[in-house]
Design an enzyme around this catalytic site. Structure first.
Site, PDB file in Angstrom:
ATOM      1  N   LYS A  93      50.069  40.045  35.981  1.00 16.59           N
ATOM      2  CA  LYS A  93      50.754  40.888  36.973  1.00 16.59           C
ATOM      3  C   LYS A  93      51.339  42.167  36.376  1.00 16.59           C
ATOM      4  CE  LYS A  93      51.752  37.808  40.784  1.00 16.59           C
ATOM      5  NZ  LYS A  93      51.345  36.452  40.312  1.00 16.59           N
ATOM      6  N   GLU A 115      58.748  42.421  47.545  1.00 18.02           N
ATOM      7  CA  GLU A 115      59.085  41.048  47.883  1.00 18.02           C
ATOM      8  C   GLU A 115      58.565  40.154  46.759  1.00 18.02           C
ATOM      9  OE1 GLU A 115      56.407  42.563  48.914  1.00 18.02           O
ATOM     10  OE2 GLU A 115      54.944  41.144  48.082  1.00 18.02           O
ATOM     11  N   SER A 381      44.774  33.621  33.893  1.00 13.44           N
ATOM     12  CA  SER A 381      45.668  34.663  34.413  1.00 13.44           C
ATOM     13  C   SER A 381      47.100  34.568  33.919  1.00 13.44           C
ATOM     14  CB  SER A 381      45.646  34.646  35.943  1.00 13.44           C
ATOM     15  OG  SER A 381      45.943  33.356  36.441  1.00 13.44           O
TER      16      SER A 381
HETATM   17  C1  LIG Z   1      50.495  35.560  41.001  1.00 15.29           C
HETATM   18  C2  LIG Z   1      49.567  34.841  40.153  1.00 15.29           C
HETATM   19  C3  LIG Z   1      48.237  34.573  40.562  1.00 15.29           C
HETATM   20  C4  LIG Z   1      47.729  34.900  41.922  1.00 15.29           C
HETATM   21  O1  LIG Z   1      47.641  36.260  42.220  1.00 15.29           O
HETATM   22  P1  LIG Z   1      46.253  37.025  42.287  1.00 15.29           P
HETATM   23  O2  LIG Z   1      46.618  38.313  42.905  1.00 15.29           O
HETATM   24  O3  LIG Z   1      45.320  36.207  43.137  1.00 15.29           O
HETATM   25  O4  LIG Z   1      45.751  37.159  40.910  1.00 15.29           O
HETATM   26  C5  LIG Z   1      47.387  33.951  39.670  1.00 15.29           C
HETATM   27  N1  LIG Z   1      47.795  33.584  38.439  1.00 15.29           N
HETATM   28  C6  LIG Z   1      49.055  33.815  38.017  1.00 15.29           C
HETATM   29  C7  LIG Z   1      49.433  33.383  36.638  1.00 15.29           C
HETATM   30  C8  LIG Z   1      49.982  34.443  38.848  1.00 15.29           C
HETATM   31  O5  LIG Z   1      51.225  34.667  38.422  1.00 15.29           O
END
Ligand SMILES: *Cc1c(COP(=O)(O)O)cnc(C)c1O
Length: 398
Positions: A93, A115, A381
């Site tokens: 993010k 938000e 992610s």
């Molecule tokens: C917020 C989040 C997501 C989901 O958000 P996307 O916009 O779909 O990437 C996925 N993995 C993590 C670690 C997150 O914090």
């Protein structure tokens, strides 16, 4: 590569029939201002070199690509991980939050408003605000504030103001409404910073462009490691930002199969999952068109996932288009498969994944068993530190 990105979105912010901007006129005026600023500022040499510098020295990019050998031996194929969990603050993010905040600075804004649901976007944005010396106001439902206490404390330590939202169900949807209201009262000094590739134009494009660094790095790194491109890409899809980041590096590589993994939660029954593209239909949510999960009245339906970062009843317009085009396959992983992947990756590789990312790992493990000769590049992610107490309290250690 150039062509796809020139035409998607088009000048109206449409990805095929999805996306666009369906919002009140005063808000539209501000969106137009942001769009103009984005095109003129973010393509400048100065902006690009400043962002590059931040990524390298503050965020810790490039993040590595790692061959998960033990997991691969177990499953059959070759599984590689793009380590976005090693980004500063522990997830992808920050890639778009630093970009959005840098644009805000160039536009002369003093304040970032957003938000947050589980608090991950709020923490990333509060981090960006602290870095640039901007004010930060995060709207969060009271129910989420009680549930996600550590993230509330993090935001406050970082100097952000957390605004409790007390109406309706007191969760994400109300927090979005509240943040937009606050933004409309102060559109000159403040800017709204969205948390994924969703919302009205230009956000789905802007957030994707800031996340593209993931796919561009990963393509180079994978090629250098193996002398070829991956056979398959896998990423989890909530709103879809980490997935678009990885996918956009390979969109024109027709031999690369691409999989987006949605959360199947407890079951396929309404209210027990958040598999928007698998079970939803095209509709309108928060000012743009995309696949949505709706009730009979056309309102956003209640959704559920073990991973709170994935439970959104809409999805990015670009994903909606890529589904219809057949370029990306959208599949699912349920809570049980997610938990299994969470523990397997932890025990076999020494990497505790975020529950969101564990959905992608779960599907990659399945795919590896089906296609043992192929390579799979997974976007990891985020890291799972935020989830450990929740997992152990509710499911124990497996
Ligand atoms: C917020 C989040 C997501 C989901 O958000 P996307 O916009 O779909 O990437 C996925 N993995 C993590 C670690 C997150 O914090």
């Amino acid at each position: 590569m150039g062509d796809y990105f020139k035409h998607n979105p088009d000048t109206q912010g449409m990805f095929g029939e999805y996306g666009g901007s369906f919002i009140p006129p005063d808000l539209q005026e501000e969106m137009n201002r942001i769009t103009d600023a984005y095109y003129s500022i973010s393509k400048s040499h100065q902006f690009i070199s400043e962002l590059r510098n931040i990524r390298k020295h503050f965020q810790g990019r490039p993040t590595p690509v790692y061959f998960a050998k033990t997991l691969s031996d177990e499953c059959g194929g070759r599984i590689y991980l793009k380590r976005e969990d090693l980004n500063h603050t522990g997830a992808h993010k920050l890639n778009h939050c630093m970009g959005e905040a840098l644009l805000a600075k160039y536009m002369g804004k003093k304040k970032l408003i957003a938000e947050t649901g589980a608090g991950q976007h709020g923490v990333a944005l509060a981090t960006a605000a602290a870095y640039f010396g901007l004010e930060c106001e995060i709207h969060m439902g009271e129910v989420d504030i009680a549930k996600e206490h550590p993230n509330v404390v993090r935001m406050e330590i970082l100097g952000a103001k957390v605004v409790p939202v007390t109406h309706g169900l007191k969760t994400l949807k109300e927090a979005v409404d509240s943040a937009f209201e606050a933004y409309l009262k102060d559109p000159i000094t403040a800017i709204y910073c969205i948390g994924s590739v969703v919302g009205p134009h230009p956000f789905p494009m802007m957030v994707r462009d800031f996340q593209r660094v993931v796919g561009i790095e990963a393509r180079d790194q994978f090629y250098e490691m193996t002398g070829e491109l991956p056979d398959n890409l896998v990423a989890c899809v909530g709103g879809g930002s980490n997935a678009m980041g990885l996918f956009s590096g390979f969109i024109d590589d027709k031999d690369v199969s691409i999989y987006g993994v949605e959360p199947l939660g407890k079951s396929f029954k309404p209210g027990e999952h958040a598999a928007t593209m698998t079970y939803g239909t095209p509709g309108m949510i928060h000012g743009f068109k995309c696949y949505t999960l709706q009730d009979e009245k056309g309102e956003p339906a209640p959704v559920y996932s073990i991973a709170s970062g994935l439970d959104y009843p809409g999805v990015g317009p670009e994903h909606s288009m890529l589904k219809d085009l057949g370029r990306v396959n959208y599949v699912t992983a349920d809570d049980e498969e997610c938990l299994d992947a969470f523990f397997q990756l932890s025990k076999k590789e020494g990497i505790i994944p975020a529950l969101e990312s564990a959905h992608a790992v779960a599907f990659a493990m399945k795919l590896a068993k089906e296609k043992p000769r192929q390579s799979i590049l997974v976007n990891l992610s985020g890291r799972g530190d935020k989830d450990i107490d929740f997992v152990v309290e509710n499911y124990g250690i497996r």
